[in-house]
Design a protein around this motif. Structure first.
Motif, PDB file in Angstrom:
ATOM      1  N   GLY A 126      -3.361  -6.332 -26.533  1.00 32.27           N
ATOM      2  CA  GLY A 126      -3.683  -5.556 -27.722  1.00 32.27           C
ATOM      3  C   GLY A 126      -4.797  -4.556 -27.542  1.00 32.27           C
ATOM      4  N   VAL A 127      -5.556  -4.668 -26.460  1.00 34.54           N
ATOM      5  CA  VAL A 127      -6.733  -3.826 -26.263  1.00 34.54           C
ATOM      6  C   VAL A 127      -6.508  -2.763 -25.199  1.00 34.54           C
ATOM      7  CG1 VAL A 127      -9.151  -3.828 -25.523  1.00 34.54           C
ATOM      8  CG2 VAL A 127      -8.314  -5.629 -27.041  1.00 34.54           C
ATOM      9  N   LEU A 128      -5.836  -3.114 -24.127  1.00 33.93           N
ATOM     10  CA  LEU A 128      -5.698  -2.214 -22.989  1.00 33.93           C
ATOM     11  C   LEU A 128      -4.433  -1.371 -23.099  1.00 33.93           C
ATOM     12  CD1 LEU A 128      -6.699  -4.719 -20.169  1.00 33.93           C
ATOM     13  CD2 LEU A 128      -8.118  -2.972 -21.252  1.00 33.93           C
ATOM     14  N   PRO A 129      -4.444  -0.161 -22.520  1.00 39.70           N
ATOM     15  CA  PRO A 129      -3.255   0.703 -22.585  1.00 39.70           C
ATOM     16  C   PRO A 129      -2.081   0.091 -21.842  1.00 39.70           C
ATOM     17  CG  PRO A 129      -4.881   1.583 -21.050  1.00 39.70           C
ATOM     18  CD  PRO A 129      -5.556   0.473 -21.783  1.00 39.70           C
ATOM     19  N   ALA A 130      -0.885   0.400 -22.343  1.00 31.77           N
ATOM     20  CA  ALA A 130       0.321  -0.137 -21.717  1.00 31.77           C
ATOM     21  C   ALA A 130       0.472   0.410 -20.310  1.00 31.77           C
ATOM     22  CB  ALA A 130       1.551   0.219 -22.558  1.00 31.77           C
ATOM     23  N   ASP A 131       1.139  -0.364 -19.453  1.00 35.98           N
ATOM     24  CA  ASP A 131       1.359   0.063 -18.074  1.00 35.98           C
ATOM     25  C   ASP A 131       2.333   1.235 -18.020  1.00 35.98           C
ATOM     26  OD1 ASP A 131      -0.291  -1.889 -16.881  1.00 35.98           O
ATOM     27  OD2 ASP A 131       1.295  -3.389 -17.096  1.00 35.98           O
ATOM     28  N   VAL A 132       2.064   2.165 -17.119  1.00 38.21           N
ATOM     29  CA  VAL A 132       2.960   3.298 -16.893  1.00 38.21           C
ATOM     30  C   VAL A 132       4.044   2.853 -15.927  1.00 38.21           C
ATOM     31  CG1 VAL A 132       3.128   5.643 -16.004  1.00 38.21           C
ATOM     32  CG2 VAL A 132       1.084   4.926 -17.257  1.00 38.21           C
ATOM     33  N   ARG A 133       5.269   3.133 -16.279  1.00 36.92           N
ATOM     34  CA  ARG A 133       6.376   2.743 -15.407  1.00 36.92           C
ATOM     35  C   ARG A 133       6.394   3.612 -14.157  1.00 36.92           C
ATOM     36  NH1 ARG A 133      10.096  -0.688 -17.368  1.00 36.92           N
ATOM     37  NH2 ARG A 133      10.042  -1.192 -19.590  1.00 36.92           N
ATOM     38  N   ARG A 134       6.440   2.979 -13.002  1.00 40.83           N
ATOM     39  CA  ARG A 134       6.491   3.686 -11.725  1.00 40.83           C
ATOM     40  C   ARG A 134       7.923   3.691 -11.202  1.00 40.83           C
ATOM     41  NH1 ARG A 134       1.485   5.960 -11.881  1.00 40.83           N
ATOM     42  NH2 ARG A 134      -0.150   4.414 -12.065  1.00 40.83           N
ATOM     43  N   PRO A 135       8.304   4.700 -10.400  1.00 41.16           N
ATOM     44  CA  PRO A 135       9.626   4.683  -9.791  1.00 41.16           C
ATOM     45  C   PRO A 135       9.794   3.461  -8.886  1.00 41.16           C
ATOM     46  CG  PRO A 135       8.591   6.836  -9.557  1.00 41.16           C
ATOM     47  CD  PRO A 135       7.545   5.906 -10.079  1.00 41.16           C
ATOM     48  N   ALA A 136      10.996   2.902  -8.883  1.00 41.12           N
ATOM     49  CA  ALA A 136      11.261   1.724  -8.055  1.00 41.12           C
ATOM     50  C   ALA A 136      11.087   2.073  -6.583  1.00 41.12           C
ATOM     51  CB  ALA A 136      12.679   1.213  -8.323  1.00 41.12           C
ATOM     52  N   ARG A 137      10.481   1.152  -5.805  1.00 45.84           N
ATOM     53  CA  ARG A 137      10.289   1.376  -4.389  1.00 45.84           C
ATOM     54  C   ARG A 137      10.861   0.201  -3.612  1.00 45.84           C
ATOM     55  NH1 ARG A 137       4.280   4.134  -3.709  1.00 45.84           N
ATOM     56  NH2 ARG A 137       4.447   5.612  -5.411  1.00 45.84           N
ATOM     57  N   ALA A 138      10.695   0.272  -2.296  1.00 43.37           N
ATOM     58  CA  ALA A 138      11.362  -0.699  -1.439  1.00 43.37           C
ATOM     59  C   ALA A 138      10.876  -2.128  -1.673  1.00 43.37           C
ATOM     60  CB  ALA A 138      11.157  -0.318   0.025  1.00 43.37           C
ATOM     61  N   GLY A 139       9.603  -2.302  -1.900  1.00 40.39           N
ATOM     62  CA  GLY A 139       9.084  -3.650  -2.078  1.00 40.39           C
ATOM     63  C   GLY A 139       7.649  -3.727  -1.617  1.00 40.39           C
ATOM     64  N   PHE A 140       7.218  -4.939  -1.277  1.00 37.36           N
ATOM     65  CA  PHE A 140       5.837  -5.162  -0.864  1.00 37.36           C
ATOM     66  C   PHE A 140       5.791  -5.470   0.626  1.00 37.36           C
ATOM     67  CE2 PHE A 140       5.726  -6.090  -5.402  1.00 37.36           C
ATOM     68  CZ  PHE A 140       4.623  -5.358  -5.792  1.00 37.36           C
ATOM     69  N   ASP A 141       4.720  -5.030   1.248  1.00 39.10           N
ATOM     70  CA  ASP A 141       4.529  -5.225   2.684  1.00 39.10           C
ATOM     71  C   ASP A 141       3.891  -6.593   2.917  1.00 39.10           C
ATOM     72  OD1 ASP A 141       4.147  -4.959   5.373  1.00 39.10           O
ATOM     73  OD2 ASP A 141       2.489  -3.538   5.217  1.00 39.10           O
ATOM     74  N   LEU A 142       4.696  -7.634   2.868  1.00 36.33           N
ATOM     75  CA  LEU A 142       4.175  -8.983   3.040  1.00 36.33           C
ATOM     76  C   LEU A 142       3.658  -9.248   4.450  1.00 36.33           C
ATOM     77  CD1 LEU A 142       6.722 -11.060   0.911  1.00 36.33           C
ATOM     78  CD2 LEU A 142       4.464 -10.188   0.265  1.00 36.33           C
ATOM     79  N   PRO A 143       4.315  -8.746   5.525  1.00 40.67           N
ATOM     80  CA  PRO A 143       3.724  -8.927   6.864  1.00 40.67           C
ATOM     81  C   PRO A 143       2.338  -8.305   6.977  1.00 40.67           C
ATOM     82  CG  PRO A 143       6.025  -8.303   7.058  1.00 40.67           C
ATOM     83  CD  PRO A 143       5.660  -8.145   5.615  1.00 40.67           C
ATOM     84  N   GLY A 144       2.153  -7.141   6.373  1.00 44.91           N
ATOM     85  CA  GLY A 144       0.830  -6.518   6.394  1.00 44.91           C
ATOM     86  C   GLY A 144      -0.203  -7.352   5.660  1.00 44.91           C
ATOM     87  N   ALA A 145       0.190  -7.917   4.511  1.00 43.88           N
ATOM     88  CA  ALA A 145      -0.730  -8.768   3.747  1.00 43.88           C
ATOM     89  C   ALA A 145      -1.111 -10.011   4.542  1.00 43.88           C
ATOM     90  CB  ALA A 145      -0.090  -9.166   2.421  1.00 43.88           C
ATOM     91  N   ALA A 146      -0.128 -10.605   5.236  1.00 41.88           N
ATOM     92  CA  ALA A 146      -0.423 -11.788   6.048  1.00 41.88           C
ATOM     93  C   ALA A 146      -1.330 -11.433   7.215  1.00 41.88           C
ATOM     94  CB  ALA A 146       0.882 -12.395   6.561  1.00 41.88           C
ATOM     95  N   ALA A 147      -1.118 -10.261   7.828  1.00 43.37           N
ATOM     96  CA  ALA A 147      -1.922  -9.861   8.987  1.00 43.37           C
ATOM     97  C   ALA A 147      -3.373  -9.614   8.613  1.00 43.37           C
ATOM     98  CB  ALA A 147      -1.318  -8.614   9.643  1.00 43.37           C
ATOM     99  N   VAL A 148      -3.617  -8.902   7.511  1.00 39.81           N
ATOM    100  CA  VAL A 148      -5.004  -8.610   7.138  1.00 39.81           C
ATOM    101  C   VAL A 148      -5.729  -9.886   6.711  1.00 39.81           C
ATOM    102  CG1 VAL A 148      -4.555  -8.077   4.693  1.00 39.81           C
ATOM    103  CG2 VAL A 148      -6.496  -7.025   5.853  1.00 39.81           C
ATOM    104  N   THR A 149      -5.015 -10.820   6.075  1.00 40.94           N
ATOM    105  CA  THR A 149      -5.644 -12.077   5.675  1.00 40.94           C
ATOM    106  C   THR A 149      -5.976 -12.932   6.893  1.00 40.94           C
ATOM    107  OG1 THR A 149      -4.413 -12.043   3.592  1.00 40.94           O
ATOM    108  CG2 THR A 149      -5.373 -14.138   4.252  1.00 40.94           C
ATOM    109  N   ALA A 150      -5.013 -13.090   7.798  1.00 42.64           N
ATOM    110  CA  ALA A 150      -5.238 -13.916   8.986  1.00 42.64           C
ATOM    111  C   ALA A 150      -6.303 -13.306   9.891  1.00 42.64           C
ATOM    112  CB  ALA A 150      -3.924 -14.078   9.751  1.00 42.64           C
ATOM    113  N   GLY A 151      -6.248 -11.992  10.088  1.00 44.72           N
ATOM    114  CA  GLY A 151      -7.227 -11.348  10.953  1.00 44.72           C
ATOM    115  C   GLY A 151      -8.638 -11.472  10.417  1.00 44.72           C
ATOM    116  N   SER A 152      -8.807 -11.253   9.122  1.00 42.99           N
ATOM    117  CA  SER A 152     -10.130 -11.365   8.513  1.00 42.99           C
ATOM    118  C   SER A 152     -10.665 -12.786   8.625  1.00 42.99           C
ATOM    119  CB  SER A 152     -10.066 -10.945   7.037  1.00 42.99           C
ATOM    120  OG  SER A 152      -9.528  -9.645   6.899  1.00 42.99           O
ATOM    121  N   LEU A 153      -9.811 -13.758   8.329  1.00 46.46           N
ATOM    122  CA  LEU A 153     -10.221 -15.156   8.378  1.00 46.46           C
ATOM    123  C   LEU A 153     -10.661 -15.552   9.787  1.00 46.46           C
ATOM    124  CD1 LEU A 153     -10.438 -17.968   7.106  1.00 46.46           C
ATOM    125  CD2 LEU A 153      -8.033 -18.309   7.631  1.00 46.46           C
TER     126      LEU A 153
END
Length: 397
Positions: A126-153
């Motif tokens: 009720g307080v924050l502006p509604a999300d703007v719809r973005r064009p559909a894309r391929a998806g999320f880079d899960l290997p990249g997310a796993a790599a940055v998490t594992a490398g940092s740790l």
């Protein structure tokens, strides 16, 4: 810290308000689980889930702020409000935690988060502006997310092990090397990914890269000074956790006043570059003041350093995120702020581990080594102030 990039990308793709609500809900549920935990495994799992919730919350918050308020005085005022809340939370968390733990027991630090997260979930639509719809894309880079998490740790783990197992040990050196190789592999993955976690344009964005370096150094020093304060007043001066927590409250108050009163005129009159040079240099001088106060063996001798840290670091912190937002497109504000937040989290961990190693190396019959750690952090922070000269003085928004 590792999943901040994925959280930022999700805020850009799925909507910042939606991710804010989801992150708050996960944070609240994990807090309940932590408060009710009866064994260490459940408690650690709850902390990990809190981290995932925070990884969604933080970039979504900044994305909403930067996309809702126009550059210039309007966004400066918004950053001042955000900085006031954030500075108090970041710098007074130890104080509030110490008081809650002493009076109500350790589960209270988990229960304290539940009303706040519930309020966000209920009020946000009720307080924050509604999300703007973005064009559909391929998806999320899960290997990249796993790599940055594992490398940092692995890097943080290796530095932490260096203090106990030895820097040349296979545990320490091996973990650091493996972590660096994993982060190097991340860059290769991002080049070949159809929809990379780190957009190529952001990897060459000067304000963003400079800000990441500055926050990496600053938070390492700030985290170390928190450790220095707690270790000194409880281990050397013999203060109880409650007294130590109460003694840290002036820093939170100073941070709030610094963000609320100093930040807007600093940005309006000096611009981002000069404000960051002054803030980083001031934080470095504050660390030197901590080192000098340790020799006095008195809380009152340390109080000026505690207050000054709140003013310098509490004011510099939101300026860093204001600098990072400049030059980042609206549909990449989430991942841009997440890049800075990742550098903040990793810098805090690496800085603490490295400077504690300095303290251990310098410790002797007549010295605890804490002063050496404070001075080393102060010198690094003051030197990093020169990096801010690579930024444009304007815009401040």
């Amino acid at each position: 810290g590792g999943f901040l990039l994925l959280g930022g990308r999700a805020a850009d793709r799925l909507g910042a308000r939606r991710m804010l609500v989801a992150g708050a809900a996960l944070m609240g549920a994990a807090s309940v689980a932590g408060a009710l935990a009866q064994d260490p495994g459940v408690l650690i799992a709850a902390r990990a889930l809190q981290g995932l919730g925070a990884a969604a919350l933080f970039p979504a918050t900044l994305s909403l702020l930067n996309n809702t308020f126009r550059k210039g005085p309007e966004r400066t005022r918004a950053m001042a409000v955000w900085g006031t809340a954030g500075a108090f939370g970041a710098l007074a968390g130890g104080a509030v935690g110490g008081i809650l733990t002493s009076v109500f027991g350790w589960p209270s630090v988990f229960w304290a988060l539940v009303p706040a997260t519930l309020a966000v979930v209920v009020a946000a639509p009720g307080v924050l502006p509604a999300d703007v719809r973005r064009p559909a894309r391929a998806g999320f880079d899960l290997p990249g997310a796993a790599a940055v998490t594992a490398g940092s740790l692995l890097v943080v783990l290796g530095i932490s092990l260096g203090q106990s197992a030895g820097w040349a040990s296979w545990q320490s050196a091996g973990a650091i090397l493996l972590g660096l190789l994993t982060l190097g592999a991340l860059l290769l993955l991002e080049r070949r990914a159809p929809d990379p976690l780190l957009p190529a344009g952001l990897l060459t964005n000067r304000p963003l890269l400079v800000t990441m370096a500055l926050v990496f150094v600053l938070m390492g020093t700030v985290n170390t000074l928190h450790y220095v304060y707690t270790t000194h007043v409880q281990g050397t001066l013999g203060l109880s956790p409650l007294a130590a927590g109460l003694g840290f409250l002036p820093q939170g108050l100073a941070a709030m006043l610094g963000s609320a009163l100093l930040l807007p005129p600093l940005l309006d009159r000096w611009g981002v570059r000069r404000a960051l040079v002054a803030g980083m240099a001031g934080s470095g001088a504050t660390a030197a003041l901590f080192a000098a106060a340790l020799a006095a063996d008195s809380y009152w001798a340390m109080l000026p350093a505690v207050v000054l840290l709140g003013v310098t670091a509490g004011t510099t912190y939101p300026v860093l995120f204001a600098a990072a937002a400049s030059g980042v497109a609206d549909d990449e504000q989430g991942v841009g702020s997440a890049m800075v937040s990742t550098a903040q989290q990793i810098g805090a961990a690496v800085g603490l581990a490295s400077l504690v190693a300095v303290a251990d190396a310098a410790a002797g019959p007549a010295s605890s080594g804490l002063g050496a750690a404070s001075l080393a952090g102060g010198l690094a922070t003051a030197a990093a102030a020169l990096l801010a000269l690579a930024l444009r003085s304007r815009p401040a928004g």
